[in-house]
Write a protein that holds these residues in place. Sequence first.
Motif, PDB file in Angstrom:
ATOM      1  N   PHE A  95     -40.148  53.358  35.629  1.00 26.75           N
ATOM      2  CA  PHE A  95     -38.966  53.449  36.304  1.00 26.75           C
ATOM      3  C   PHE A  95     -37.534  53.967  37.361  1.00 26.75           C
ATOM      4  N   GLY A  96     -38.562  54.988  37.779  1.00 29.81           N
ATOM      5  CA  GLY A  96     -37.789  56.546  38.391  1.00 29.81           C
ATOM      6  C   GLY A  96     -37.359  55.846  39.322  1.00 29.81           C
ATOM      7  N   ARG A  97     -35.994  57.017  39.153  1.00 29.67           N
ATOM      8  CA  ARG A  97     -34.883  56.552  40.539  1.00 29.67           C
ATOM      9  C   ARG A  97     -35.780  57.009  42.072  1.00 29.67           C
TER      10      ARG A  97
ATOM     11  N   VAL B  46     -30.252  49.002  49.921  1.00 32.73           N
ATOM     12  CA  VAL B  46     -29.621  50.368  49.791  1.00 32.73           C
ATOM     13  C   VAL B  46     -30.395  51.652  49.504  1.00 32.73           C
ATOM     14  N   ARG B  47     -30.225  52.955  49.577  1.00 33.48           N
ATOM     15  CA  ARG B  47     -30.520  53.477  49.589  1.00 33.48           C
ATOM     16  C   ARG B  47     -30.502  55.356  48.849  1.00 33.48           C
ATOM     17  N   THR B  48     -30.609  54.247  47.707  1.00 34.13           N
ATOM     18  CA  THR B  48     -31.432  54.253  46.625  1.00 34.13           C
ATOM     19  C   THR B  48     -31.165  53.737  44.998  1.00 34.13           C
ATOM     20  N   PHE B  49     -32.817  53.673  44.473  1.00 37.05           N
ATOM     21  CA  PHE B  49     -32.820  52.501  43.595  1.00 37.05           C
ATOM     22  C   PHE B  49     -33.578  52.911  42.880  1.00 37.05           C
ATOM     23  N   SER B  50     -34.162  51.364  41.176  1.00 40.65           N
ATOM     24  CA  SER B  50     -35.304  52.001  41.205  1.00 40.65           C
ATOM     25  C   SER B  50     -36.059  50.957  41.126  1.00 40.65           C
TER      26      SER B  50
END
Length: 589
Positions: free
Chosen positions: A304-306, A322-326
Amino acid sequence: MNSESNDLIDIKLDELHHRIRHSAAHIMADAVLEIYPEAKIAIGPATQDGFYYDFDLNHTFSPEDLDKIEKIMLQRIKENLPFERKELTRDQALKMFKDQPYKIEIIENLSKDESISIYEHGNFVDLCEGPHVATTKEVKALKLLSIAGAYWRGDENNSMLQRIYGTAFENKEALDAHLLKIEEAALRDHRKLGRELELFIFDPISPASPFFLPKGTIIYNELIDYVKNLYSTFGYQEVITPLIFSTDLWKQSGHYDNYQENMYFIEVDEREFGVKPMNCPAHALMYASKLHSYRDLPLRYADFGRLHRYERSGVTHGLTRVRTFSQDDAHIFCTEDQIEQEATNFITMIQKSYEIFEFKPPRVALSLRPEKSVGDKSLWDKAEKILKTVLENNKLSYDAMAGEGAFYGPKIDFFVPDAIGREWQLGTLQLDFSLPERFNLEYINQEGNVQRPAMLHRAMFGSIERFMGVILEHYGGALPLWLSPIQATIIPIADRHIDYAEEINQQLIYANFRTNIDSRSERMNSKIRDAQLQKIPYMLIVGDKEQEEKTVAIRKRQDRSQENMNIDMLIKHLTDNLYTKILGTQQEN
RNA sequence: GCCACCGUAGCUCAGGGGUAGAGCAGCUGUUUCGUAAACAGCAGGCCAACGGUUCAAAUCCGUUCGGUGGCUCCA
């Protein structure tokens, strides 16, 4: 009524909409040319919900222009002009459209022996295959909606045209119903719900990057827990990997050459590092960290790493881009013989994972080799063939999409329609022979020979962020009990009931429910209203009567029915309904 | 990234070359109430940032940063 109209009654509504909208597009181009005779017209097709037309002209359209254009359109409709089809030779067509360069380009791209048809109404003529309605009057209800930019032929190297979107229907009621649907969609926009329900925020300090507030974090974690439960039954092992890797890794994996423009880089100690946009190379390293036997396979690493992906400004959107997600990401290392079984298991698992959300069956797409790709063509052919076989064996109908694959392999994508019919890409299964090659992954087979494993990339929800956005809109914010950040709020009628409310609250918390007490100095009505607006599934009202009887009065968010229960009955009721759908009413606001 | 539009209080929005307004939310009192908004008072803003025009800019112009609707790209 003429015979053409009679025919129209018989064709399917979709076909009727298509004709009306395509005709409306012509009428719109006609209107625009009346105001701006110098405008160059490009293309104007009907779409799923309406139509558009692309124009090239120096004047930039404003919303007021839409009113003007619409007025002229209504006039044309009133004039009841017939749509007339004509066939032209290539030379006649080139001559007729000599002042319309985009039309000339279209004609020149048609094969020489193709017949060229045009449709005419009044003084307007357009290159067009048809079909149209018989006369302009059959466009009974229309509305111009918005202005947007669009590249000629959808290529960003081409000039930017101005596009006007509109929609049209067979009667005013159908148009109004459609416009109402658009308004309702806006009400369940997950960005609005995220603010109102205090689930997440955005801040310009980190653009397109959600900050999950406590309530949003509860939903996020519930989704992950749900996936983790499936993992334990389907034989996955969870791992944790770094966020930042030396670019040496990205060069080896191919991301440096194929994915660089979507990555973030930093320099530390005169070394260049890249923030991971995907987990796969890390998993390949883990796999390579020891010598594997065929007995180890299939090996399923879940992570589940970001992730961080630089998305160009202008493409981001709420939680869905989005620009960051997991992700509920996992990689399966297996022998070639095991691929089909693993893929089939995944298809079973993904179908199971969607069940609880009551989505309609997903649409399936098979994405084939893109222009920018790594690995031999023969490997690609093999990979594509395996995925086709899997889809066919699982009796899934699919659309094959040329050039849509990931750079390392072909993929099966699952598109899920939400409650109001919009489609989202969620799950994905990607076959990859390339990364095992690049990382020189091996296992020892039964005969003691060194073999290369295959690698499957797969996710059910895709990004947790996107998935959360989708289910928020799917449920209109009225989440099922298991996902609700606050599952029940206890409403004491007067201050003297707070102690009893506290007793109830403690017991519910002890039974693992997320509850709270609204002990503000407000009237009960006001507390109920706030709980409704927060879309809390259960309101537990306690007053003199309840305190006396040792019960609570239950009000559910979706209706006003009242029922009194004691705490044991309540806990049983909540437990029984944990996973059932409790949708809220739509008109609350 | 491209085209268009937008950025005024926590939220929703009004205003608009002469120095800032409403409702809701918040805070403080009063009220203790039976199924969707009790009453009163208080507080809250360098009008996104920077630069220019002007006697004077939240308002006009430019740039930047965010956002929205599309296009291209994508989980």
